[in-house]
Design a protein around this motif. Sequence first.
Motif, short mmCIF file in Angstrom:
data_model
loop_
_atom_site.label_atom_id
_atom_site.label_comp_id
_atom_site.label_asym_id
_atom_site.label_seq_id
_atom_site.Cartn_x
_atom_site.Cartn_y
_atom_site.Cartn_z
N CYS A 57 0.87 -1.18 0.00
CA CYS A 57 0.00 0.00 0.00
C CYS A 57 0.91 1.23 0.00
CB CYS A 57 -0.87 0.00 1.25
SG CYS A 57 -1.80 1.53 1.46
N PRO A 58 0.76 2.11 -1.02
CA PRO A 58 1.69 3.25 -1.13
C PRO A 58 1.69 4.17 0.09
CG PRO A 58 0.42 3.00 -3.15
CD PRO A 58 -0.18 2.06 -2.14
N THR A 59 0.55 4.28 0.82
CA THR A 59 0.54 5.16 1.99
C THR A 59 0.62 4.39 3.31
OG1 THR A 59 -1.85 5.16 2.18
CG2 THR A 59 -0.88 6.89 0.79
N ASN A 60 0.66 3.08 3.23
CA ASN A 60 0.68 2.20 4.42
C ASN A 60 -0.61 2.29 5.23
OD1 ASN A 60 3.37 1.25 3.96
ND2 ASN A 60 4.07 3.26 4.66
N ARG A 61 -1.70 2.60 4.54
CA ARG A 61 -2.97 2.71 5.27
C ARG A 61 -3.45 1.33 5.73
NH1 ARG A 61 -8.73 4.18 4.78
NH2 ARG A 61 -9.01 5.80 6.35
N ASP A 62 -3.01 0.29 5.04
CA ASP A 62 -3.38 -1.07 5.47
C ASP A 62 -2.92 -1.32 6.91
OD1 ASP A 62 -0.71 -1.03 4.70
OD2 ASP A 62 -0.76 -2.96 3.65
N LEU A 63 -1.73 -0.85 7.21
CA LEU A 63 -1.19 -1.01 8.56
C LEU A 63 -1.99 -0.20 9.58
CD1 LEU A 63 1.07 -2.09 10.43
CD2 LEU A 63 2.45 -0.13 9.76
N PHE A 64 -2.35 1.02 9.18
CA PHE A 64 -3.14 1.88 10.06
C PHE A 64 -4.49 1.24 10.37
CE2 PHE A 64 -6.43 5.11 10.58
CZ PHE A 64 -5.92 5.86 11.62
N LEU A 65 -5.14 0.71 9.34
CA LEU A 65 -6.46 0.08 9.53
C LEU A 65 -6.36 -1.14 10.44
CD1 LEU A 65 -7.87 0.34 5.89
CD2 LEU A 65 -8.64 1.63 7.88
N ARG A 66 -5.32 -1.90 10.24
CA ARG A 66 -5.17 -3.12 11.04
C ARG A 66 -4.86 -2.80 12.49
NH1 ARG A 66 -2.18 -5.71 7.75
NH2 ARG A 66 -0.14 -5.13 8.55
N GLU A 285 -1.43 7.70 16.05
CA GLU A 285 -2.70 7.43 15.36
C GLU A 285 -2.93 8.39 14.20
OE1 GLU A 285 -5.93 6.90 18.04
OE2 GLU A 285 -4.82 5.49 19.30
N ILE A 286 -1.91 8.50 13.35
CA ILE A 286 -2.00 9.40 12.19
C ILE A 286 -2.52 8.61 10.99
CG2 ILE A 286 -0.66 10.88 10.61
CD1 ILE A 286 1.46 11.05 12.96
N ASP A 287 -3.67 8.99 10.50
CA ASP A 287 -4.22 8.32 9.32
C ASP A 287 -3.45 8.84 8.10
OD1 ASP A 287 -5.63 7.36 7.17
OD2 ASP A 287 -7.60 7.73 8.05
N PRO A 288 -2.74 7.95 7.41
CA PRO A 288 -1.92 8.42 6.28
C PRO A 288 -2.74 8.75 5.02
CG PRO A 288 -1.72 6.06 6.49
CD PRO A 288 -2.60 6.49 7.60
N GLY A 289 -4.02 8.46 5.05
CA GLY A 289 -4.87 8.78 3.90
C GLY A 289 -4.87 7.67 2.87
N ILE A 290 -5.88 7.77 1.98
CA ILE A 290 -6.05 6.73 0.97
C ILE A 290 -5.08 6.99 -0.18
CG2 ILE A 290 -7.70 5.72 -0.67
CD1 ILE A 290 -9.91 6.69 1.35
N ALA A 291 -4.47 5.90 -0.66
CA ALA A 291 -3.52 6.04 -1.77
C ALA A 291 -4.25 6.38 -3.06
CB ALA A 291 -2.75 4.74 -1.92
N GLN A 292 -3.52 6.98 -3.98
CA GLN A 292 -4.14 7.34 -5.27
C GLN A 292 -4.13 6.18 -6.25
OE1 GLN A 292 -1.95 10.86 -6.24
NE2 GLN A 292 -3.61 12.18 -5.51
N ASN A 293 -3.18 5.26 -6.01
CA ASN A 293 -3.06 4.15 -6.96
C ASN A 293 -3.19 2.81 -6.23
OD1 ASN A 293 -0.78 5.01 -5.63
ND2 ASN A 293 0.65 4.42 -7.22
N CYS A 294 -4.38 2.58 -5.70
CA CYS A 294 -4.62 1.32 -4.98
C CYS A 294 -4.64 0.15 -5.96
CB CYS A 294 -5.98 1.35 -4.29
SG CYS A 294 -6.08 2.58 -2.99
N TYR A 295 -4.21 -1.01 -5.51
CA TYR A 295 -4.34 -2.21 -6.35
C TYR A 295 -5.62 -2.92 -5.94
CZ TYR A 295 -2.15 -4.69 -2.41
OH TYR A 295 -1.84 -5.21 -1.18
N ASP A 296 -6.34 -3.42 -6.93
CA ASP A 296 -7.71 -3.88 -6.65
C ASP A 296 -7.80 -5.19 -5.86
OD1 ASP A 296 -6.83 -5.39 -8.69
OD2 ASP A 296 -8.30 -4.71 -10.18
N THR A 297 -6.68 -5.89 -5.68
CA THR A 297 -6.75 -7.12 -4.87
C THR A 297 -6.34 -6.86 -3.42
OG1 THR A 297 -4.54 -7.70 -5.62
CG2 THR A 297 -6.37 -8.74 -6.78
N CYS A 298 -6.13 -5.59 -3.08
CA CYS A 298 -5.73 -5.26 -1.71
C CYS A 298 -6.81 -5.74 -0.74
CB CYS A 298 -5.54 -3.75 -1.58
SG CYS A 298 -5.28 -3.24 0.14
#
Lengths: 306, 191
Positions: A57-66, A285-298
């Motif tokens: 994930c380009p912004t590492n938001r997956d880690l934040f969500l988890r 607890e900084i939300d890095p925001g949604i990436a602009q180029n997400c991959y659809d199988t994320c």
Amino acid sequence: MYFLTDEERKQLLKSYLPKSRQMDIADELRGWNWNQPPLEPVYDIKLALYEIANSYCPTNRDLFLRRIDGVKARPNAAMLRGKLLHQVLVDVLVRAKKLIYLHGVGNYQEFLQEHKIPFKTNFERYRSQLSEEEFSSLARDAEILANFETSRIVARIQEILIKQPYIAEDSLVSLAIPVVVEQKLDGSFLGLSQNLSADAFTFSEPMIIDLKFGEPKKFHRLTTTGYALVMEAIHEFPVNLGCLVYAEFKNGRLSVKKDIHIIDDELRQWFIEERDEKMRMIYEEIDPGIAQNCYDTCPYYRNCLG
Amino acid sequence: MIKLRVTDVKQYIYCPRIIYFTYVCPVEKKITRKMEYGKEEHLELDRLEKRRTFKRYSLSEGERRFHQYLRSERLGLEGKLDMHIVSEGEYFPVEFKHTRKGPSLNHKYQLVSYAMLLEDYYNKPVRYGFLYIIPEKTPYPIQITPNARIFVKDVLEKIREIILKERIPRPNQHKGRCTDCEYRNYCGDVS
């Protein structure tokens, strides 16, 4: 998969090994200096090594969500496939070691007979998580992988046996299969989980090996770097080499490419920087925001984009 | 592209806040005795180096070139290199350092930056450079690896980001570095 070809061994001995020994790694970047900056963790958080090394994930938001929102996403097909193929390889290598100890060198014919029995891993409980096509492709590839590794081990054992008439089981195991698979490591000195598991580790020349079934990415080298730092922190000896093994299945054939690399100052600094940034993101607890180029199988696609 | 100096690379690795105090919020800095002393030692070394052989660099022969101004439009970087050696068609940057602790990372990447500038100047690859540690009278060979080059480019990008975003970086983790820092008085959150 973890055994080097003649060319790779030559590369290792003539190029990477002498270079890695000549190269001065800054002492502050050696794992054994985990108790002082920059290695000393700033925050009292423990991260899994993959959480630092993976940057799909380009912004590492997956880690934040988890970690902050506690979202538990189901692994995608590629992740599941990788996990199961890893398991196949571990099973084959461990089975071979077990059989050598069980039958002994004197009964190596029995070992060969038993070892040649096709290895079947039971994936049935994962069937519901994969499409029918994905499942059958996985089963086919697992068989190719197991057969390949099995025959390679047999060849290695026979090669050693013809050279060493007085060899005993323990020595045979260490010569024929000189890797520790799923090496458990405590990464807490560096702010990492105490239950880390490196895919493989060779002990003749300390080298961390990591197996990948996907496309090569630059950040994959962070995995070997992280484990090298942890090993240095635990055992206080230098670990200068990493090797990424990329396996690919094409038209029913397995192809393997290896990326042997020196774990240099730059990789070490990159790893520490990633660790510090990700730890800060979680701690503050900084939300890095949604990436602009997400991959659809994320696995977190729906959580980010609805 | 914002033009940067090689010393910016060195300073950023020592502490990114120095970049902020140099470009974003310039303040008057104090010249320390250590800096003055370093300058004097450099001059003496220049004089001595001219008469020495190349044995300590493990080179059989060569030519020394002092204080070459180097500039690269491509990198947006400039600087004056202490010395470089031209030997058998190869180029070796040499930086003199007055330190009792041996080569450090900020010195290493300063040298790598000069090596990259030298490559642009001569249009030839540079494989090695030397950090000459004055108190030890020892040149330490530093390999100019592809990763080190990438690292320097990343640092240049990060420096430009600090300047463009005008954001003060986080304080340095190495508290020991703050003790001698010429900007210490301006770092409010560093005790």
